[in-house]
Design an enzyme around this catalytic site. Structure first.
Site, mmCIF file in Angstrom:
data_model
loop_
_atom_site.group_PDB
_atom_site.id
_atom_site.type_symbol
_atom_site.label_atom_id
_atom_site.label_comp_id
_atom_site.label_asym_id
_atom_site.label_seq_id
_atom_site.Cartn_x
_atom_site.Cartn_y
_atom_site.Cartn_z
ATOM 1 N N SER A 95 0.834 -1.195 0.000
ATOM 2 C CA SER A 95 0.000 0.000 0.000
ATOM 3 C C SER A 95 0.876 1.254 0.000
ATOM 4 O O SER A 95 1.653 1.471 -0.920
ATOM 5 C CB SER A 95 -0.966 -0.041 1.190
ATOM 6 O OG SER A 95 -1.996 0.910 1.049
ATOM 7 N N ASP A 225 -9.881 -4.969 -4.704
ATOM 8 C CA ASP A 225 -9.308 -4.002 -3.773
ATOM 9 C C ASP A 225 -10.154 -2.736 -3.802
ATOM 10 O O ASP A 225 -10.242 -2.057 -4.828
ATOM 11 C CB ASP A 225 -7.867 -3.699 -4.178
ATOM 12 C CG ASP A 225 -7.096 -2.896 -3.147
ATOM 13 O OD1 ASP A 225 -7.709 -2.059 -2.463
ATOM 14 O OD2 ASP A 225 -5.879 -3.104 -3.039
ATOM 15 N N HIS A 254 -7.953 -5.372 -0.195
ATOM 16 C CA HIS A 254 -6.701 -4.634 -0.042
ATOM 17 C C HIS A 254 -5.751 -5.346 0.923
ATOM 18 O O HIS A 254 -4.576 -5.540 0.616
ATOM 19 C CB HIS A 254 -7.015 -3.223 0.460
ATOM 20 C CG HIS A 254 -5.831 -2.307 0.486
ATOM 21 N ND1 HIS A 254 -5.139 -1.950 -0.652
ATOM 22 C CD2 HIS A 254 -5.215 -1.656 1.517
ATOM 23 C CE1 HIS A 254 -4.152 -1.122 -0.336
ATOM 24 N NE2 HIS A 254 -4.172 -0.940 0.967
#
Length: 274
Positions: A95, A225, A254
């Site tokens: 991320s 996601d 995610h």
């Protein structure tokens, strides 16, 4: 606890497990090194030195007023790599951490690196702009910032209970423990650092950074996601990085470091041994 000290005096905490070729793991927002514990434990027991740090303003690292942006995050990562004199490193960014490792390459090169892995990562560029029409509307990030200011504890709870782990999808059953761990880690982050990091992960253009990547790269992303949409993140990054390999996790959210940890661990190990 072990720390390295950045150029401005900020202390960066890190966890250093195992021996062997180093794998350095950069975490997402608003988390810390603990979010990597499944991967750290797995890699350390399979012959690698797994190192995960708390980004400045997060976890057990210092909470400075300034420096909560990608250039400084990348320089802090360089301080860690240089201080520990790590060589033949595989950088793994999840991320926001994906942006951090990409910016590290742009600013510090790949002389110490062997490989790069991007997991549910924010590059190439999350924000919708005139030259990035497929990006995410700024109003989404404005809402996150507003949530930070209004009641960040509840914001983190809502993210964990909903889109981060895909717990808002029919049939999803993400454990209370996983969701509460996200909330706990979020509240360990400093308010200022966590707030400013929203702009760092959403409004930083990593397209030139990805163009500088010249090491073997694996991109891993779930196609459901809801935080970093697949088309915006993994698909676009894999297309931009020369000779990158792309692994798509069908239906995955995610937070695959938790929800798909066995699959992710196996894919990381395969890539490390390739």
């Amino acid at each position: 606890m072990p720390f390295v000290t950045a150029a401005d005096g900020t202390r960066i905490h890190y966890k250093d497990w195992g021996t062997g070729r180093p794998v350095v793991l950069s975490h997402g927002w608003p988390l810390n090194a603990d979010s990597w514990e499944a991967q750290q434990l797995f890699l350390a027991t399979h012959g690698f030195r797994a190192i995960a740090h708390d980004r400045r303003g997060h976890g057990r690292s210092d909470q400075p007023w300034h420096g909560n942006e990608m250039n400084t995050y990348a320089d802090d990562l360089a301080t860690l790599v240089d201080t520990l004199d790590l060589r033949d490193v595989t950088l793994v960014g999840f991320s926001t951490g994906g942006g951090e490792v990409a910016r590290y390459i742009a600013r510090h090169g790949t002389a110490r690196l062997a490989q790069l892995v991007l997991v549910s990562a924010v590059p190439p560029f999350m924000l919708k702009t005139a030259d990035n029409p497929g990006g995410v509307q700024v109003e989404v990030f404005d809402a996150i910032r507003a949530g930070c200011l209004a009641d960040r504890s509840q914001l983190y709870r809502d993210l964990a209970d909903g889109p981060f782990f895909g717990n808002n999808r029919p049939g999803a059953d993400v454990s209370t423990g996983i969701r509460e761990a996200f909330w706990r880690q979020g509240l360990q982050a400093g308010h200022r650092g966590a707030y400013e990091c929203v702009a760092a992960f959403s409004a930083t253009d990593f397209r030139p950074d990805l163009d500088a990547v010249d090491v073997p790269t694996l991109v891993i992303h779930g196609d459901d996601d809801q935080v970093v949409p697949f088309d915006v993140g993994g698909k676009a990054s894999a297309a931009r990085i020369k000779n990158a390999a792309l692994k798509v996790y069908p239906g995955a959210p995610h937070g695959i470091t938790d929800t798909h940890k066995e699959q992710l661990n196996a894919d990381l190990l395969d890539f490390l041994n390739s």
